[in-house]
Scaffold this active site. Structure first.
Site, mmCIF file in Angstrom:
data_model
loop_
_atom_site.group_PDB
_atom_site.id
_atom_site.type_symbol
_atom_site.label_atom_id
_atom_site.label_comp_id
_atom_site.label_asym_id
_atom_site.label_seq_id
_atom_site.Cartn_x
_atom_site.Cartn_y
_atom_site.Cartn_z
ATOM 1 N N HIS A 1 56.948 49.925 40.590
ATOM 2 C CA HIS A 1 57.615 48.630 40.466
ATOM 3 C C HIS A 1 59.064 48.649 40.944
ATOM 4 O O HIS A 1 59.657 47.588 41.165
ATOM 5 C CB HIS A 1 57.538 48.152 39.024
ATOM 6 N N GLU B 1 43.424 43.125 36.555
ATOM 7 C CA GLU B 1 43.614 42.408 37.828
ATOM 8 C C GLU B 1 42.776 41.133 37.853
ATOM 9 O O GLU B 1 43.234 40.088 38.328
ATOM 10 C CB GLU B 1 43.251 43.319 39.009
ATOM 11 N N ARG C 1 65.415 56.896 28.949
ATOM 12 C CA ARG C 1 64.125 57.523 28.639
ATOM 13 C C ARG C 1 64.247 58.347 27.352
ATOM 14 O O ARG C 1 63.374 58.300 26.482
ATOM 15 C CB ARG C 1 63.676 58.412 29.795
HETATM 16 C C1 LIG Z 1 48.181 47.897 37.735
HETATM 17 C C2 LIG Z 1 49.144 46.731 37.592
HETATM 18 N N1 LIG Z 1 49.460 46.194 38.920
HETATM 19 C C3 LIG Z 1 50.381 45.058 38.945
HETATM 20 C C4 LIG Z 1 49.820 43.949 38.033
HETATM 21 O O1 LIG Z 1 48.628 43.633 38.140
HETATM 22 O O2 LIG Z 1 50.609 43.468 37.218
HETATM 23 C C5 LIG Z 1 50.585 44.594 40.403
HETATM 24 C C6 LIG Z 1 51.700 45.393 41.055
HETATM 25 C C7 LIG Z 1 52.963 44.689 40.648
HETATM 26 C C8 LIG Z 1 52.568 43.225 40.395
HETATM 27 N N2 LIG Z 1 51.099 43.216 40.475
HETATM 28 C C9 LIG Z 1 50.295 42.156 40.715
HETATM 29 O O3 LIG Z 1 49.116 42.264 40.902
HETATM 30 C C10 LIG Z 1 50.893 40.762 40.744
HETATM 31 N N3 LIG Z 1 50.643 40.170 42.063
HETATM 32 C C11 LIG Z 1 50.236 39.935 39.648
HETATM 33 C C12 LIG Z 1 50.810 38.528 39.617
HETATM 34 O O4 LIG Z 1 51.839 38.369 38.929
HETATM 35 O O5 LIG Z 1 50.309 37.652 40.299
HETATM 36 C C13 LIG Z 1 50.406 47.223 36.891
HETATM 37 O O6 LIG Z 1 51.359 47.565 37.573
HETATM 38 N N4 LIG Z 1 50.435 47.328 35.534
HETATM 39 C C14 LIG Z 1 49.382 46.959 34.614
HETATM 40 C C15 LIG Z 1 49.922 47.263 33.241
HETATM 41 C C16 LIG Z 1 51.296 47.842 33.369
HETATM 42 C C17 LIG Z 1 51.611 47.922 34.849
HETATM 43 C C18 LIG Z 1 51.805 49.376 35.305
HETATM 44 O O7 LIG Z 1 50.824 49.957 35.787
HETATM 45 O O8 LIG Z 1 52.945 49.880 35.141
HETATM 46 ZN ZN LIG Z 2 49.454 42.465 35.928
#
Ligand SMILES: C[C@H](N[C@H](C(=O)O)[C@@H]1CCCN1C(=O)[C@@H](N)CC(=O)O)C(=O)N1CCC[C@H]1C(=O)O
Ligand SMILES: [Zn+2]
Length: 572
Positions: A436, A307, A412
């Protein structure tokens, strides 16, 4: 970009206004992330091209409903009471080694989340597709892919996946062998698939939480970061300071005061929030926030770095005009979020920050380390690839509510070689159990990220004058590497991503080679381990599902009681 000059100005005007509002909106408990996301889309004109504000409201309301269901979902277990996804269910999925307990949590979460979203999601897709037509796209998937500005994008990612699949197949075969030793091979279908609830992760997307079941050389050293963190009384703030220290060591700025004042770093006790970690840019060049229900574990420390990687990207393009404050493409934003974790997790770096006493140099420890990295970075590849294969087919209309779940499990089973541990029907909606999908965040960006982050790591380590094997390189304290990275970050989305890629690596294409090279020593070892194994799995899902003895006994008892009931009634 699909907009004329004056609408650009209007949009920019609207958007500047919107950005200011966004921060007021955000103050009511950081609540209206939906509106913020809409602003982001408006930047790319996207759904906002429709002049029908009712449509926009419908989209926003449906997304809020869907994420609301996700944030409220809970599972009640007689042994542990009612638990939400974070931290309760995640702790069990991470730490339990009971097939039945894992199954109860895995199925329970899907019943409490995805299953309740099916109808709303159908309406959501319809509303987005209707709105996107005003932007000249055939469907939402086509709009999302347009951000990569590459006509052959779908084929390019397919080719990359096929180049990486052999490495995944070897990892899958080794993990399957070890899990059969743990849970008994009669719990595994004949088809070669692995039951989806055994990986230490609710979605089987990354497997490092079950590393303890898979250690190649138990005698050699391996790093248990969570234990070390607890031993050293790590608290949440310290986790963010450790991450900030890494970024500052390569020349990045510190987090702003607004970051520390406005972020939500721990789960609030007074209200339900979406705990799924996220990073936010309020587009005022100062207010950057992380929202995370942080707990003191290794997984969470890596998410903190992820993050904060987004925040550092926000900071480095804040001077850009509003419309260019974004990743060179969404995969670049995710790649930047992950890039330092490739240095941070090395034994060398663990020693630097005191989470490891001695840096092991023997080859057994090296394999231990590479396997642990593969459980995150290689295991993820088919998952990162398949989510939007499913979603693009939904947006195209090839998949609809009559076969949502069927197609999800087909993908899957085919790409991940995992299968459902219980029967699935179209009453279920398993895609909805992954943030997501209700959160409506495209996912192919993470697959792109996992490819490009190794290209960047290779280039930055060269820039840093690294002489160790790539998987032991740590760019900590190296401002040469930091300067090269910043050159790319400062561009934002002002240039095509190929220019940004060239700024770091000198290449203008994505390439799987650096990832394959990084894991080469492990691939050799895995092939050796799998000599007696039938690697791979059948393309389609298993028809029958092995049930654990307890469950089987349960159904036998059920059968007897029904028989008695019928006989008693009949002879009564
Ligand atoms: C834990 C991580 N949370 C996302 C991220 O940080 O990408 C969050 C939720 C969806 C978008 N988001 C953002 O923070 C955006 N605002 C960032 C931006 O584009 O500005 C996540 O979902 N991850 C990490 C690895 C794989 C995936 C998962 O856990 O499946
Ligand atoms: Zn991210």
């Amino acid at each position: 970009v699909h907009m004329t000059t004056n609408s650009t100005l209007q949009m920019a005007e609207f958007d500047k206004e919107a950005a200011k509002n966004a921060s007021t909106f955000a103050h009511d408990g950081f609540g209206n992330a939906t509106l913020k996301r809409l602003f982001k889309k408006i930047v790319n004109i996207g759904f906002a091209a429709t002049n029908d504000s009712e449509q926009l409201k419908a989209i926003s309301n449906l997304e809020a409903d869907l994420t609301g269901i996700y944030s409220k979902g809970k599972v009640c277990l007689e042994s542990k009471g009612c638990l939400q996804l974070e931290p309760g269910l995640t702790d069990i999925i991470t730490n339990s080694r009971s097939y039945e307990e894992l199954l109860a949590v895995w199925k329970g979460w899907r019943d409490a989340s995805g299953k309740l979203m099916r109808t709303k999601y159908t309406d959501f897709v319809k509303a987005m597709n209707a709105a996107i037509k005003f932007s000249g796209f055939n469907d939402t998937g086509e709009y999302w892919r347009s951000w990569y500005e590459t006509p052959t994008f779908e084929q390019d990612v397919r080719t990359l996946f096929e180049e990486l699949e052999p490495l995944y197949v070897e990892l899958h075969a080794y993990v399957r062998k070890r899990l059969k030793e743990k849970y008994g091979k009669d719990m595994f279908p004949e088809t070669g698939h692995i039951p989806a609830h055994l990986f230490g992760n609710m979605w089987a997307q990354q497997w490092s939480n079950i590393y303890d079941l898979l250690v190649p050389f138990p005698g050699a050293s391996s790093v248990d970061i969570t234990a070390k963190m607890k031993e050293q009384n790590y608290n949440v703030t310290h986790m963010y300071r450790v991450a900030e220290d890494f970024f500052m060591s390569i020349g990045m700025e510190k987090m702003t005061d607004a970051f520390w004042q406005n972020s939500m770093l721990v789960k609030p006790t007074d209200r339900d929030v979406v705990c799924h970690a996220s990073a936010w840019d309020f587009y005022d060049e100062n207010d950057f926030r992380i929202k995370q229900c942080t707990s003191v574990t290794e997984d969470q420390l890596l998410t903190v770095h992820h993050e904060m990687g987004h925040i550092v990207y926000f900071q480095n393009y804040r001077h850009q005009p509003r419309l260019f404050r974004g990743g060179a493409n969404p995969g670049f934003h995710e790649g930047m979020a992950d890039i330092v974790s490739l240095s941070f997790q090395t034994p060398e770096h663990m020693k630097v920050i005191g989470l490891l006493d001695e840096v092991p140099q023997d080859s057994d420890s090296d394999i231990n380390f590479l396997l642990k990295m593969a459980l995150d970075k290689v295991a993820f590849l088919p998952f990162g690839y398949l989510i939007d294969q499913w979603r693009w087919s939904v947006f195209r209309g090839d998949t609809n509510s009559s076969n949502y779940n069927q197609h999800w499990w087909d993908l899957r089973c085919r790409f991940q070689g995992i299968s459902s541990p219980v029967k699935r029907t179209e009453e279920d909606f398993d895609p909805g159990a992954k943030y997501h999908i209700p959160g409506n965040t495209p996912y192919i960006r993470y697959f792109v990220s996992f490819v490009v982050q190794f290209q960047w790591h290779e280039a930055l380590c060269r820039e840093a004058g690294n002489t160790r094997p790539l998987h032991r390189c740590d760019i900590y304290n190296n401002t040469n590497a930091g300067n090269k990275l910043r050159e790319m970050l400062r561009m934002g989305s002002s240039k095509p991503w190929q220019d940004a890629m060239e700024a770091i690596t000198g290449q203008r294409t994505m390439s799987a080679k650096p990832l394959v090279n990084y894991f080469d020593p492990l691939l050799k070892w895995l092939k050796e381990q799998n000599k007696e194994e039938n690697t791979g799995w059948s393309a389609s899902c298993p028809s029958s599902i092995p049930t654990p003895s307890a469950l089987a006994a349960g159904s036998a008892n059920l059968f007897i009681s029904i028989t008695c009931f019928v006989l008693c009634v009949f002879f009564a």
